[in-house]
Every structure is written in C-alpha cells, then in structure tokens.
Design a protein around this motif. Structure first.
Motif, mmCIF file in Angstrom:
data_model
loop_
_atom_site.group_PDB
_atom_site.id
_atom_site.type_symbol
_atom_site.label_atom_id
_atom_site.label_comp_id
_atom_site.label_asym_id
_atom_site.label_seq_id
_atom_site.Cartn_x
_atom_site.Cartn_y
_atom_site.Cartn_z
ATOM 1 N N ARG A 1 0.851 -1.209 0.000
ATOM 2 C CA ARG A 1 0.000 0.000 0.000
ATOM 3 C C ARG A 1 0.874 1.242 0.000
ATOM 4 N N SER A 2 0.289 2.342 -0.424
ATOM 5 C CA SER A 2 1.011 3.625 -0.341
ATOM 6 C C SER A 2 1.263 3.967 1.117
ATOM 7 N N PRO A 3 2.434 4.548 1.407
ATOM 8 C CA PRO A 3 2.650 5.016 2.780
ATOM 9 C C PRO A 3 1.616 6.096 3.111
ATOM 10 N N ARG A 4 1.268 6.175 4.387
ATOM 11 C CA ARG A 4 0.289 7.189 4.812
ATOM 12 C C ARG A 4 1.029 8.488 5.088
ATOM 13 N N SER A 5 0.561 9.587 4.513
ATOM 14 C CA SER A 5 1.221 10.873 4.789
ATOM 15 C C SER A 5 0.765 11.372 6.158
ATOM 16 N N PRO A 6 1.541 12.294 6.765
ATOM 17 C CA PRO A 6 1.229 12.700 8.142
ATOM 18 C C PRO A 6 -0.192 13.245 8.310
ATOM 19 N N ASP A 7 -0.750 13.849 7.259
ATOM 20 C CA ASP A 7 -2.103 14.413 7.429
ATOM 21 C C ASP A 7 -3.207 13.391 7.132
ATOM 22 N N GLN A 8 -2.809 12.167 6.713
ATOM 23 C CA GLN A 8 -3.829 11.144 6.472
ATOM 24 C C GLN A 8 -4.090 10.360 7.747
#
Ligand code: UDP
Length: 475
Positions: free
Chosen positions: A304-311
């Motif tokens: 999966r795509s890494p989760r960005s800090p605002d997600q």
C-alpha cells in the motif's frame, strides 16, 4: 413466518467479514437474517468495497443500509480542540444510529434477536427498550475477550496506570504473561478513547451471550477462564460460544496474482499482507524489499502507499507508485520469483493456494484464522489495534508463529526479513512449525464438522437463544 435475526456489524472490514459468515450460519439453520449497515462518515473505499463484495457473494442475506440521521455526528475534535481518536468517533457515530436502528427494528414484522459488533455498544439500549434478546459476535479470539473483559476492573479507576506499566509483565486469566506495552497502546495512550473502550468492554457483560470466532482447542486456557467466570469481576460472564473458525470463502478468483501462483512450485511462496488498513513508511517498504531480495525465496507481497502525516487511520489511500517506492532494480531482479500486488489481493484464495508456503501477517484476527486454516506458519508483524496481543497468543500461546524482531521499533530491518523468510521456508525449525500449524488446520476442520466442538457450540447457542426469545418487538 421465519424468525429474523438482525446482525449489526459496525464499521470495520475486519468486523464485517466474520459477521457475514455468522449470517450464513443462521441461514443454514433456517433463520432469516438481515444485516443492518451504517454508511461510514468518512468514505472508506475498503469498507464500501467489502460491503459490495459481501452483497454480491451472499444473495440470500438481506442487507439494509440505515439512513444517516441529521445533523451528522460526531465532532472531529475534543472540547479542548485536540483531534478526536478514531475509536471515539466510531463509537459515537454508531451511537448516533440508535434512532434509525430502532425505527428499522420496529418496521420488521418479527425480530427475535439482535447480534452486535462490540463497537455497537450503545445499541444495547435499543435492545433493552424493545425487549430484544441481544448477543455479541466478537471479531477477535477468546484470548482477546479474556483480556478485554478484564480491563475495566484492572484499570477503570486509573487509566494512566496501564501506560505507566510500560514493558512490565501483566497477567490475565487464560493468557500467557505479556508486556503491558503489547496492549492496544495507541488507544490506551489516549485517555478519552481508553475510557470509551473500558465502557464498551464493561457493557459487553449485559448481553445474553457472546459468539467467538475461534475454536475451543486453539485457545483452551482462555475459553476455560471465560467459562469459569475468571475474567469479569463483580458480575457474571455471559455464556461464550466458540463457533469458528469462520473464514470468508474468498474474493476475486480471476486475480492475476492467482494465475502467477499457478506457475510456482508447491509451498514455495511467502505471502506478505498486512490487513485492510496496514501501511508502512517508504523506509520500511525499502527494508522489506531488500530483505526479500537477499532471501532468494519466492514471495507475493501486497503493498500500500505510505500514509502521509495528514492522512488518518482508515482514510482511503492512492494506488502505490511501485517504481518510486521499491529500491532501484528490485522489481527487475526479482521478477522471476516475486510479485508485488498493489493495495489489495484476494487473501483467502492466495493463502489456500497450493503454492503458498508461509504468511507474514499483521496478526489481525481474520488473517490469523485464515492463515491457520490454510496450514501456514505465521511470521508475526503486529501493527495496530489488538494485533500485538494476538501476536502473544499466536507465538506464546498457540505456538503457531514467530515474531518479527523490531516490530515495536522504528523499522524491522532487511536482515530480519531475510533471516525469518529463510528460516520459515528452509530450516528444521520452520518445518516443525509447519507441522504444528497443519495439526491446527485439521483440528479447525474437525471443529466445524457435524458433531465437532464449534458445530455443537452453535447448536447450543441456538437452543439458548430459543429459550431467551421471550418477546418480539412491540410495534
Ligand atoms: N484482506 C484481503 N486482501 C488484502 C488485505 C486484507 O482480502 O489485501 C482481508 C483479509 O483476508 C481479512 C480482512 O481483509 O479477511 C482483514 O481482517 P483482519 O482481521 O485480518 O485485519 P484488519 O483489517 O481488521 O486489521
């Protein structure tokens, strides 16, 4: 008129999947079933897709979407402006569905019981008001239930205490001793969320019974502790029924990864998959890739795509850009023995494929049962929620897996991935582990057969439910 049981599964994929299997059991025994759904406030592609899949593959189960009330709940932030923990938001948004749930139950001609997911705790009030027998379908194992039912008496008077315990050892009846830090710490670290959880666990004892997706022989000490009433202080434990393992029949049989597996030798592929919500940083993805590369073993890996800090946890993620995320040359170098699948694979079919030989898992309970019933050794890499305690059950209790060292640190190193993959596929220890899981797989199949422990437990549950069906809904 057929008796109707209403199942209310809450909002998580991992909770929906086993509840659909419970629905099928009711149908098999001649009862009508309706599953009442809540539209997620935050659109979760995974949840919506899971509902769509469940509907398509179970035409005999009635599905009903409860209308979302206005104004929509719940607040995103606390009164002090701090963002709300997702656990609090889930419980609050389900509580706000009590009125539509009540209307829906009243609209049905004959409801005989309501079966709840644990997050639907406030629906206990609806059941009480309508004088409906109410049960839980618990989405984790008996070991987790033994711990959770115990938490309120252990910590309600001082929720900070559990955090202070850190790595010191805690004990619960029927469960191997483990570090306090293995408890769901992201929730425990949030005072408000932890209070919500404690209330949720405390109220579970109000139910007429609890269905557990497990089998007795897999978790004997925990089941005994629950049956002996050792997990709840000051009140009775409702009867528990181990009716599993209930594992979903599978997904997209045409998925390319299954065709790829067709071309691999028997038991030669390590499958890596981390639940419906598991994500890693790009650094961690790189370490896994390097480890797989060096191991020389075959692999099938869901990335999966890494989760960005605002997600936030559960937010939908974009498709991963593998060229950007994988180390230079990795895909090319491993193309003859490895496959990376973007975002989602038909996990149950992959696990049951003759070419799959081991399972690196985040230890979600469904994944755990799916791995065991496929007879696969588990490489345990817990990420969130109750997965760290599941790892304790699997490694120390059932002895059906080994721990990925570093799961509780910033990264699990490439060397560890390499070492564990080699160990499980090509060592005497790995072979012995596979034999133990094969025995557990056979025991699971026996439990579900006519006369097996789980078969009889569901029979007993239906009997007990029959005797508690003293009232149907009064319109
Ligand atoms: N799953 C799947 N494909 C994926 C990831 C997950 O089919 O790529 C399914 C898996 O088979 C399981 C469920 O999603 O039935 C995840 O449930 P689990 O309890 O293991 O973990 P959770 O998602 O609740 O953390």
């Amino acid at each position: 008129m057929k008796k109707t049981v209403v199942l209310y599964p809450g909002l998580g994929v991992g909770h929906l999947v086993p509840m659909v299997e419970v629905a099928k059991l009711f149908l098999k025994h001649g009862l009508a079933v309706t599953m009442a759904f809540v539209e997620p406030q935050v659109k979760s592609t995974d949840f919506s897709a899971a509902v769509a899949r469940a509907r398509a593959s179970n035409p005999s189960v009635a599905f009903h979407v409860l209308p979302t009330p206005t104004p929509p709940p719940p607040a995103d932030a606390n009164t002090d402006g701090a963002p709300r923990h997702h656990v609090v938001k889930v419980i609050q948004s389900l509580a706000a569905m009590n009125a539509p749930l009540r209307d829906f139950l009243r609209s049905l001609p004959s409801v005989h019981a309501l079966v709840l997911d644990m997050f639907c705790v406030d629906a206990l009030d609806v059941a009480a008001e309508l004088k409906l027998p109410v049960y839980y379908s618990f989405a984790s194992g008996a070991g987790d239930l033994a711990i959770f039912l115990n938490l309120p008496s252990k910590f309600a008077s001082n929720t900070a205490k559990v955090k202070e315990l850190g790595d010191s050892i805690v004990t619960f009846p029927g469960v191997p001793p483990f570090k306090a830090s293995e408890l769901p710490s992201e929730v425990i670290g949030d005072g408000e969320a932890f209070m919500y959880l404690l209330r949720m666990f405390e109220r579970m004892t109000e139910a007429n019974g609890i269905l557990i997706n497990s089998l007795e022989s897999l978790e004997k000490p925990a089941v005994t502790a629950l049956n002996d009433g050792l997990c709840v202080t000051g009140r009775a434990t409702p009867p528990v029924y181990c009716i599993g393992p209930l594992v979903s029949g599978g997904g997209d049989k045409e998925h390319d990864c299954l065709r790829w597996l067709d071309a691999q030798p028997d038991q030669s592929v390590v499958f890596l998959s981390f639940g419906s919500l598991g994500t890693f940083s790009s650094k961690q993805l790189e370490e896994i890739a390097l480890g797989l590369d060096k191991s020389g073993e075959r692999f099938l890996w869901v990335v999966r795509s890494p989760r960005s800090p605002d997600q936030k946890h559960g937010d939908p993620l974009p498709e991963p850009d593998l060229d950007a995320l994988m180390p230079e040359g990795f895909l090319e170098r491993t193309k003859d023995r490895g496959l990376v699948v973007k975002s989602w694979a038909p996990q149950v079919d992959v696990l049951r494929h003759r070419a799959t030989g081991a399972f690196m898992t985040h230890c979600g309970w469904n994944s755990t049962l799916e791995g065991i019933t496929a007879g696969l050794p588990l490489l345990c890499w817990p990420l969130y929620a109750e997965q760290r305690v599941n790892k304790v059950h699997i490694v120390d209790g059932m002895k059906l897996g080994v721990e990925m060292r570093g799961y509780n640190e910033e990264v699990v190193k490439a060397e560890e991935v390499e070492e564990k993959v080699r160990w499980v596929m090509a060592s005497e220890g790995g072979k012995a582990l596979r034999e133990r899981v094969t025995a557990a797989k056979d025991a699971a199949a026996d439990a579900l057969k006519e006369g097996g422990s789980s078969y009889l437990a569901f029979d007993q549950f239906l009997n007990d439910m029959g005797t508690s069906m003293v009232a149907t809904v009064q319109n």
